[in-house]
Enzyme design. Structure first.
Site, PDB file in Angstrom:
ATOM      1  N   GLU A 119      -1.758  -1.634  -5.200  1.00 54.67           N
ATOM      2  CA  GLU A 119      -0.632  -2.547  -5.075  1.00 54.67           C
ATOM      3  C   GLU A 119      -0.073  -2.794  -6.470  1.00 54.67           C
ATOM      4  O   GLU A 119      -0.793  -2.671  -7.464  1.00 54.67           O
ATOM      5  CB  GLU A 119      -1.032  -3.874  -4.429  1.00 54.67           C
ATOM      6  CG  GLU A 119      -1.423  -3.775  -2.972  1.00 54.67           C
ATOM      7  CD  GLU A 119      -0.267  -3.423  -2.047  1.00 54.67           C
ATOM      8  OE1 GLU A 119       0.867  -3.218  -2.547  1.00 54.67           O
ATOM      9  OE2 GLU A 119      -0.489  -3.341  -0.829  1.00 54.67           O
ATOM     10  N   CYS A 136       0.789  -1.231   0.000  1.00 58.70           N
ATOM     11  CA  CYS A 136       0.000   0.000   0.000  1.00 58.70           C
ATOM     12  C   CYS A 136       0.823   1.285   0.000  1.00 58.70           C
ATOM     13  O   CYS A 136       0.812   2.048   0.948  1.00 58.70           O
ATOM     14  CB  CYS A 136      -0.916   0.001   1.227  1.00 58.70           C
ATOM     15  SG  CYS A 136      -1.991   1.431   1.380  1.00 58.70           S
TER      16      CYS A 136
END
Length: 218
Positions: A101, A2
């Site tokens: 991601e 993240c």
């Protein structure tokens, strides 16, 4: 984990979700990056308050080795000296509507956008620190806790943020809760069947680009 996330919910929805007394003044964000100020919910003076803290936690205690930390592994956060104070006394929730991601595909990094199936607001488990510089300036910084990926995200990346269930928000912010065993039950990967992921444009690779185009499905 993240390295970018979004927060494109209205201030009214954010205030209701996190039980804020005041509606925050926030712009819609589609590409929040480390080093930028991020919305941060803390329980201060008997109520939840939203402030902007810099994403990249520093403590000011170890000046020779004080690189900003954008994430902390939930499996070891209670054992790391850098997080010892924050995990006990300075827990926070970082609101998000999704996160990115990157997956390595044919020698390139393909971004994926991950969100809740109902497009609702997520609450990342976080910690924060406050310290003063030599000239007296107060610095407040934060980072996100991570855990192992669920079945949806595992093919993309092996880590994901710790996403708190809404009915656990108050528990996470409760400063009377400090024992690791009490908190570790929250560090589980979020349910895969409650999330969706899709390929996103390379635009998100540029942290200066902040537009709805970042979350378009490719």
């Amino acid at each position: 984990m993240c390295e970018r996330f979004t927060l494109n919910a209205t201030p009214e929805v954010i205030a209701k979700t996190f039980n804020l007394q005041e509606i925050p003044d926030l712009a819609l964000r589609y590409n929040i990056a480390p080093g930028q100020n991020v919305a941060n919910v803390r329980h201060i003076e008997d109520h939840n308050r939203l402030d902007l803290l810099n994403w990249g936690m520093t403590t000011g205690r170890h000046k020779d080795n004080n690189q900003p930390m954008i994430s902390a592994r939930s499996e070891t956060v209670h054992e790391e000296p850098a997080f010892n104070h924050a995990i006990k006394h300075n827990r926070c929730i970082i609101p998000a509507t999704g996160f990115f991601e990157w997956k390595i595909e044919d020698d390139r990094r393909q971004p994926y956008y991950v969100r809740l199936l109902n497009s609702g607001i997520m609450g990342f488990a976080g910690v924060w620190e406050s310290w003063k510089t030599e000239d007296g300036t107060e610095i407040e910084t934060c980072c996100v806790l991570t855990t192992s990926s669920n079945d949806l995200i595992q093919p993309i990346h092996d880590r994901m943020p710790v996403i708190l269930p809404p009915d656990e928000f108050a528990f996470w912010l409760d400063k009377n809760v400090q024992h690791p065993i009490e908190l570790q039950r929250l560090y589980q990967p979020y349910q895969s069947d409650l999330m969706v992921a899709h390929e996103a444009p390379d635009l998100v690779n540029n942290p200066r680009f902040d537009s709805p185009s970042c979350i378009l499905q490719m």
